[in-house]
Design an enzyme around this catalytic site. Structure first.
Site, PDB file in Angstrom:
ATOM      1  N   ASN A 152       0.811  -1.223   0.000  1.00  0.00           N
ATOM      2  CA  ASN A 152       0.000   0.000   0.000  1.00  0.00           C
ATOM      3  C   ASN A 152       0.846   1.275   0.000  1.00  0.00           C
ATOM      4  O   ASN A 152       0.336   2.349   0.315  1.00  0.00           O
ATOM      5  CB  ASN A 152      -0.914   0.014   1.229  1.00  0.00           C
ATOM      6  CG  ASN A 152      -1.872  -1.159   1.246  1.00  0.00           C
ATOM      7  OD1 ASN A 152      -2.425  -1.528   0.215  1.00  0.00           O
ATOM      8  ND2 ASN A 152      -2.063  -1.747   2.418  1.00  0.00           N
ATOM      9  N   HIS A 206     -13.741  -2.301   7.600  1.00  0.00           N
ATOM     10  CA  HIS A 206     -12.560  -2.957   8.158  1.00  0.00           C
ATOM     11  C   HIS A 206     -12.858  -3.606   9.505  1.00  0.00           C
ATOM     12  O   HIS A 206     -13.675  -3.123  10.294  1.00  0.00           O
ATOM     13  CB  HIS A 206     -11.440  -1.927   8.311  1.00  0.00           C
ATOM     14  CG  HIS A 206     -10.098  -2.522   8.530  1.00  0.00           C
ATOM     15  ND1 HIS A 206      -9.602  -2.793   9.789  1.00  0.00           N
ATOM     16  CD2 HIS A 206      -9.144  -2.918   7.655  1.00  0.00           C
ATOM     17  CE1 HIS A 206      -8.397  -3.310   9.688  1.00  0.00           C
ATOM     18  NE2 HIS A 206      -8.081  -3.397   8.400  1.00  0.00           N
ATOM     19  N   ASP A 219     -13.476   6.171   7.445  1.00  0.00           N
ATOM     20  CA  ASP A 219     -12.100   5.678   7.454  1.00  0.00           C
ATOM     21  C   ASP A 219     -11.469   6.051   6.112  1.00  0.00           C
ATOM     22  O   ASP A 219     -11.855   5.528   5.068  1.00  0.00           O
ATOM     23  CB  ASP A 219     -12.115   4.164   7.660  1.00  0.00           C
ATOM     24  CG  ASP A 219     -10.715   3.576   7.789  1.00  0.00           C
ATOM     25  OD1 ASP A 219      -9.763   4.175   7.262  1.00  0.00           O
ATOM     26  OD2 ASP A 219     -10.586   2.494   8.388  1.00  0.00           O
ATOM     27  N   LYS A 250       0.421   3.883   4.687  1.00  0.00           N
ATOM     28  CA  LYS A 250       0.064   3.618   3.290  1.00  0.00           C
ATOM     29  C   LYS A 250       0.691   4.704   2.412  1.00  0.00           C
ATOM     30  O   LYS A 250       1.884   4.684   2.172  1.00  0.00           O
ATOM     31  CB  LYS A 250      -1.450   3.496   3.171  1.00  0.00           C
ATOM     32  CG  LYS A 250      -1.954   2.311   4.023  1.00  0.00           C
ATOM     33  CD  LYS A 250      -3.422   2.216   4.103  1.00  0.00           C
ATOM     34  CE  LYS A 250      -3.849   0.972   4.873  1.00  0.00           C
ATOM     35  NZ  LYS A 250      -3.447   0.985   6.307  1.00  0.00           N
ATOM     36  N   HIS A 272      -7.015   4.458   3.096  1.00  0.00           N
ATOM     37  CA  HIS A 272      -6.473   4.150   1.773  1.00  0.00           C
ATOM     38  C   HIS A 272      -6.652   5.296   0.770  1.00  0.00           C
ATOM     39  O   HIS A 272      -6.112   5.221  -0.333  1.00  0.00           O
ATOM     40  CB  HIS A 272      -7.115   2.878   1.225  1.00  0.00           C
ATOM     41  CG  HIS A 272      -6.652   1.641   1.913  1.00  0.00           C
ATOM     42  ND1 HIS A 272      -5.551   0.928   1.499  1.00  0.00           N
ATOM     43  CD2 HIS A 272      -7.129   1.009   3.013  1.00  0.00           C
ATOM     44  CE1 HIS A 272      -5.378  -0.108   2.309  1.00  0.00           C
ATOM     45  NE2 HIS A 272      -6.319  -0.074   3.234  1.00  0.00           N
ATOM     46  N   SER A 312     -10.339  -1.225   0.642  1.00  0.00           N
ATOM     47  CA  SER A 312      -9.018  -1.699   0.241  1.00  0.00           C
ATOM     48  C   SER A 312      -9.030  -2.997  -0.537  1.00  0.00           C
ATOM     49  O   SER A 312      -8.051  -3.306  -1.227  1.00  0.00           O
ATOM     50  CB  SER A 312      -8.128  -1.874   1.476  1.00  0.00           C
ATOM     51  OG  SER A 312      -8.663  -2.862   2.345  1.00  0.00           O
ATOM     52  N   GLU A 327     -16.049   3.673   4.627  1.00  0.00           N
ATOM     53  CA  GLU A 327     -14.681   3.976   4.211  1.00  0.00           C
ATOM     54  C   GLU A 327     -14.731   4.763   2.910  1.00  0.00           C
ATOM     55  O   GLU A 327     -15.657   4.615   2.116  1.00  0.00           O
ATOM     56  CB  GLU A 327     -13.883   2.680   4.012  1.00  0.00           C
ATOM     57  CG  GLU A 327     -13.804   1.814   5.244  1.00  0.00           C
ATOM     58  CD  GLU A 327     -13.016   0.535   5.020  1.00  0.00           C
ATOM     59  OE1 GLU A 327     -12.093   0.531   4.163  1.00  0.00           O
ATOM     60  OE2 GLU A 327     -13.300  -0.469   5.699  1.00  0.00           O
TER      61      GLU A 327
END
Length: 375
Positions: A40, A126, A199, A230, A202, A174, A170
């Site tokens: 990542n 997550h 979130d 990341k 990413h 991911s 999110e």
């Protein structure tokens, strides 16, 4: 991700000091570098000279670890500076640093929810957020992935009922590469009086205006979590909020109060990464352009176009065996893309998770297309 054969694990995680920055080594007996399409490190900053120099300087100046929690003797000037700079970049009043994204998400849910709360969570959020829900004692409902119609139906059903409502999602999932319509999601939560926790782990550095994430400028988002492991190429995490919620975290969050502060070298590395991202705001756009090119190329070869616009491109293969076989084929062609299987993803959706980075050689997509089995 389900456990792998020990021999295969060994091939994925053996480093070579002679390897190029974007490569991994096979097992000790096979000294052939693998081009990494799995990590990542989206902007390649974990090996950027300025980031390494900043972390090294902090290591010698402040030591390896902070030595105590932030409220004892763990705070350093670098913590306060980074929190202020990150808050300014994100357009938020308060930022608090955490040693890990897992801790940050645990703290985030617990500051918003308790046993009188109902949490409505995207079905694919997550694991750390789900652990936070359990720790808070809140009731949990799951809505369909990025389905605002399903979420609205659930919010309507709860209107007028006692207790608070918190929505979890999110900005870049991911394993899917997908993103919700954050503005519409935030407006929906505001209409029904629900707190929204996003979130952005990413997406930061990669999506949104100048890489500031998809929540940038969307005020109804009550709380943002993010990580530095990341796109920032360092380690640790943060929560960003308004001043009142930040004070509540400071006063009540055990995940913040009772843990050793984020290590100064990681703070220094993340600070320098932020400075670089601010200095080169076009990096995120360049990465998105590369992601679009890769999606076009894969679609042109007969693959279902990977969803989303960011640097995560899942190739769905269905069975675990098919995903593992595809991983092995790519390894034989010098490429590393890990087979993602249940329980990380739902049964029947095993995949290769291709991850783009800014420092990948231009010819990588051609190398990938030659190596991939026919769809």
């Amino acid at each position: 991700m389900a456990s792998q054969d020990p021999a295969r694990r060994r091939t994925l995680h053996t480093w070579s000091s002679a390897a190029l920055p974007w490569t991994l080594q096979r097992a000790e007996t096979e000294q052939h570098p693998l081009l990494d399409l799995a990590s990542n490190d989206y902007l390649g900053l974990s090996r950027h000279p300025a980031v390494i120099d900043a972390a090294t300087e902090a290591l010698h100046r402040d030591g390896v670890g902070a030595g105590a929690s932030r409220l004892v003797t763990g705070s350093r000037p670098c913590h306060a500076r980074f929190e202020a700079d990150l808050a300014d970049w994100l357009g938020r009043s308060c930022v608090l640093l955490f040693p890990s994204g897992f801790q940050a998400n645990l703290a985030a849910v617990c500051v918003l929810a308790d046993r009188h709360t109902t949490v409505l969570a995207d079905r694919l959020i997550h694991h750390s957020l789900l652990v936070g829900v359990r720790a808070s004692g809140a009731r949990l409902q799951r809505f369909q992935h990025n389905d605002l119609t399903d979420l609205e139906r659930r919010l309507q059903a709860m209107a007028g009922q006692p207790g608070s409502v918190v929505v979890l999602s999110e900005s870049l999932f991911s394993m899917e590469g997908t993103s919700p319509d954050v503005a519409a999601l935030a407006a929906l939560c505001q209409r029904f009086g629900a707190d929204l926790l996003m979130d952005e782990a990413h997406a930061l550095g990669v999506l949104g205006p100048e890489g500031r994430g998809l929540c940038f400028g969307i005020e109804p988002v009550r709380l943002i979590s993010g990580t530095f492991g990341k796109a920032f190429g360092s380690g640790g995490a943060f929560l960003a909020s308004d001043a009142d919620l930040g004070d509540a975290l400071l006063q009540t969050s055990g995940a913040f109060r009772y843990t050793t502060a984020l290590a100064p070298p990681l703070v220094a590395g993340a600070q320098t990464a932020l400075d670089l991202i601010r200095s080169y705001p076009h990096w995120s756009q360049q990465l998105q352009q590369r992601a679009s090119h890769w999606r076009d190329a894969l679609e042109g070869q007969g693959w279902i176009r990977p969803a989303g616009v960011g640097p995560v491109l899942p190739l769905l293969l269905g069975s675990d065996a098919a995903a593992l076989a595809a991983q092995a084929v790519l390894e034989e062609h010098g490429l590393l893309s890990v087979a993602i299987r249940p329980p990380t993803v739902p049964e029947g959706t095993a995949r290769l998770r291709l991850v783009l980075r800014r420092d990948l050689p231009d010819e990588t997509v051609g190398q990938l297309l030659k190596a991939l089995p026919c769809p």
